[in-house]
Structure formats: structure tokens, C-alpha cells
Write a protein that holds these residues in place. Structure first.
Motif, short mmCIF file in Angstrom:
data_model
loop_
_atom_site.label_atom_id
_atom_site.label_comp_id
_atom_site.label_asym_id
_atom_site.label_seq_id
_atom_site.Cartn_x
_atom_site.Cartn_y
_atom_site.Cartn_z
N SER A 12 0.85 -1.18 0.00
CA SER A 12 0.00 0.00 0.00
C SER A 12 0.89 1.23 0.00
O SER A 12 2.00 1.22 0.53
CB SER A 12 -0.96 0.00 1.19
N PHE A 13 0.37 2.28 -0.61
CA PHE A 13 1.12 3.53 -0.71
C PHE A 13 0.28 4.64 -0.11
O PHE A 13 -0.88 4.81 -0.48
CB PHE A 13 1.46 3.84 -2.17
N ARG A 14 0.88 5.39 0.80
CA ARG A 14 0.22 6.55 1.41
C ARG A 14 0.73 7.80 0.71
O ARG A 14 1.87 8.22 0.92
CB ARG A 14 0.55 6.64 2.90
N THR A 15 -0.09 8.35 -0.16
CA THR A 15 0.33 9.54 -0.92
C THR A 15 0.60 10.72 -0.01
O THR A 15 1.50 11.51 -0.27
CB THR A 15 -0.72 9.93 -1.98
N ASP A 16 -0.16 10.84 1.09
CA ASP A 16 0.03 11.98 1.99
C ASP A 16 1.39 11.93 2.69
O ASP A 16 1.94 12.96 3.06
CB ASP A 16 -1.10 12.05 3.03
N LEU A 17 1.95 10.74 2.86
CA LEU A 17 3.25 10.58 3.52
C LEU A 17 4.37 10.24 2.53
O LEU A 17 5.53 10.23 2.92
CB LEU A 17 3.17 9.48 4.58
N GLY A 18 4.00 9.90 1.30
CA GLY A 18 5.00 9.43 0.35
C GLY A 18 5.65 8.14 0.83
O GLY A 18 6.83 7.91 0.62
N LEU A 19 4.87 7.29 1.48
CA LEU A 19 5.39 6.11 2.17
C LEU A 19 4.80 4.83 1.60
O LEU A 19 3.58 4.69 1.50
CB LEU A 19 5.05 6.22 3.66
N LEU A 20 5.68 3.90 1.23
CA LEU A 20 5.27 2.58 0.77
C LEU A 20 5.27 1.62 1.95
O LEU A 20 6.27 1.53 2.67
CB LEU A 20 6.24 2.06 -0.30
N PHE A 21 4.15 0.93 2.14
CA PHE A 21 4.06 -0.12 3.13
C PHE A 21 4.10 -1.45 2.40
O PHE A 21 3.29 -1.69 1.51
CB PHE A 21 2.75 -0.03 3.93
N SER A 22 5.04 -2.29 2.77
CA SER A 22 5.19 -3.62 2.19
C SER A 22 5.09 -4.62 3.33
O SER A 22 6.01 -4.75 4.13
CB SER A 22 6.55 -3.72 1.49
N ARG A 23 3.95 -5.28 3.43
CA ARG A 23 3.72 -6.22 4.53
C ARG A 23 3.70 -7.65 3.99
O ARG A 23 2.81 -8.01 3.22
CB ARG A 23 2.42 -5.89 5.25
N TRP A 24 4.70 -8.40 4.41
CA TRP A 24 4.79 -9.79 3.99
C TRP A 24 3.86 -10.60 4.87
O TRP A 24 3.85 -10.44 6.09
CB TRP A 24 6.23 -10.26 4.09
N LEU A 25 3.07 -11.49 4.26
CA LEU A 25 1.98 -12.17 4.96
C LEU A 25 2.30 -13.59 5.40
O LEU A 25 1.57 -14.16 6.21
CB LEU A 25 0.73 -12.18 4.06
N ARG A 26 3.37 -14.17 4.86
CA ARG A 26 3.73 -15.54 5.21
C ARG A 26 5.16 -15.81 4.77
O ARG A 26 5.78 -14.98 4.10
CB ARG A 26 2.78 -16.53 4.55
N SER A 27 5.67 -16.97 5.13
CA SER A 27 6.99 -17.39 4.64
C SER A 27 6.94 -17.49 3.13
O SER A 27 5.89 -17.78 2.55
CB SER A 27 7.38 -18.74 5.22
N THR A 28 8.10 -17.24 2.50
CA THR A 28 8.12 -17.21 1.04
C THR A 28 9.29 -18.01 0.48
O THR A 28 10.31 -18.21 1.14
CB THR A 28 8.26 -15.76 0.53
#
Length: 139
Positions: A12-28
Motif C-alpha cells: 500500500s502507498f500513502r500519498t500523503d506521507l510518500g510512504l510505501l508499506f510492504s507487509r509480507w503475509l507468510r513465509s516465502t
């Protein structure tokens, strides 16, 4: 903006913060690690998003081969997409974080800076500090 290109990562990207959130959900697998990083870049690049929070708590440690790919191949490529340094705050479980403690300091290269955290608030604070430090006038 939020996107879930796979079942193993939520971006997800927060345009107001210019911040990318990358949340890994399980082992890969190693292939999924590469896909996840490439997907994060595909979300961040159009926005010029240079502040990334990478939540690895559910993913756990990657293989040595996947880690080497990130360090030796992926991270150096960031300079191709961003003219200024990219800041990556890695959020790790406390047990996973202890694996990295001997390294001691964040990695800093011309195109990126990495810091490791076990607390999301601290990671976000560091990213905000980096943003403000860059915006501060040089005396």
C-alpha cells in the motif's frame, strides 16, 4: 492505494506521507521474495516513493540466496528509479532482529539506507526523521 498482487505480500502507498508499506503475509520461497520486491518497486517508482516500511514479521528469515539477491542485485538497482536516496525501514520480529544485531548499524550506500526495527512506531519515526533531515536547509 492498496494492492495485493499475491497471497504473500500486501502493498500500500500513502500519498500523503510518500510512504510505501510492504507487509509480507507468510513465509516465502526465493522466487516469491524476488516477486515481492519487484512488486514493491512497481508500486513505489511511479510515485517517486523513497520511504519504505518493509514488515517482515510474518515472513521470517529469507534464505541466504534470496538475501544476497536483495543486497547485491535489487537494492543497487534503486538508483535507476530514484535520483535521491531511498530509505528502507525493515520491521522484524525481536527473535529475527537478534540475528542482525552484530552488524550494529544501518547500511548506507549512495542510493539507499537501511535500518532494522522490531517496533513499528520506531520504524515510522526513523522514516519521518529521514524525511525531515533531507528537507532541512543546509547551513
Amino acid at each position: 492505494m492498496s494492492t495485493a498482487p499475491t497471497d504473500f505480500i500486501d502493498l500500500s502507498f500513502r500519498t500523503d506521507l510518500g510512504l510505501l508499506f510492504s507487509r509480507w503475509l507468510r513465509s516465502t520461497s526465493d522466487a516469491e521474495v524476488r516477486l515481492g520486491y519487484e512488486a514493491a518497486l512497481a508500486v513505489a517508482a511511479p510515485y517517486g516513493a523513497r520511504y519504505w516500511l518493509l514488515d517482515m514479521r510474518r515472513r521470517g528469515p529469507a534464505s541466504l540466496a534470496a538475501t544476497r539477491w536483495v543486497i547485491e542485485t535489487f537494492l543497487p538497482r534503486l538508483a535507476e528509479y530514484f535520483p535521491q536516496r531511498v530509505y528502507l525501514a525493515y520491521l522484524l520480529s525481536p527473535s529475527h532482529l537478534t540475528d542482525f544485531v552484530p552488524a550494529g548499524r544501518p547500511a548506507l550506500l549512495n542510493c539507499y539506507e537501511v535500518a532494522l526495527f522490531s517496533d513499528e512506531a520506531a520504524a515510522l519515526h526513523w522514516l519521518e526523521h529521514c524525511r525531515h533531515a533531507e528537507a532541512a536547509p543546509v547551513l
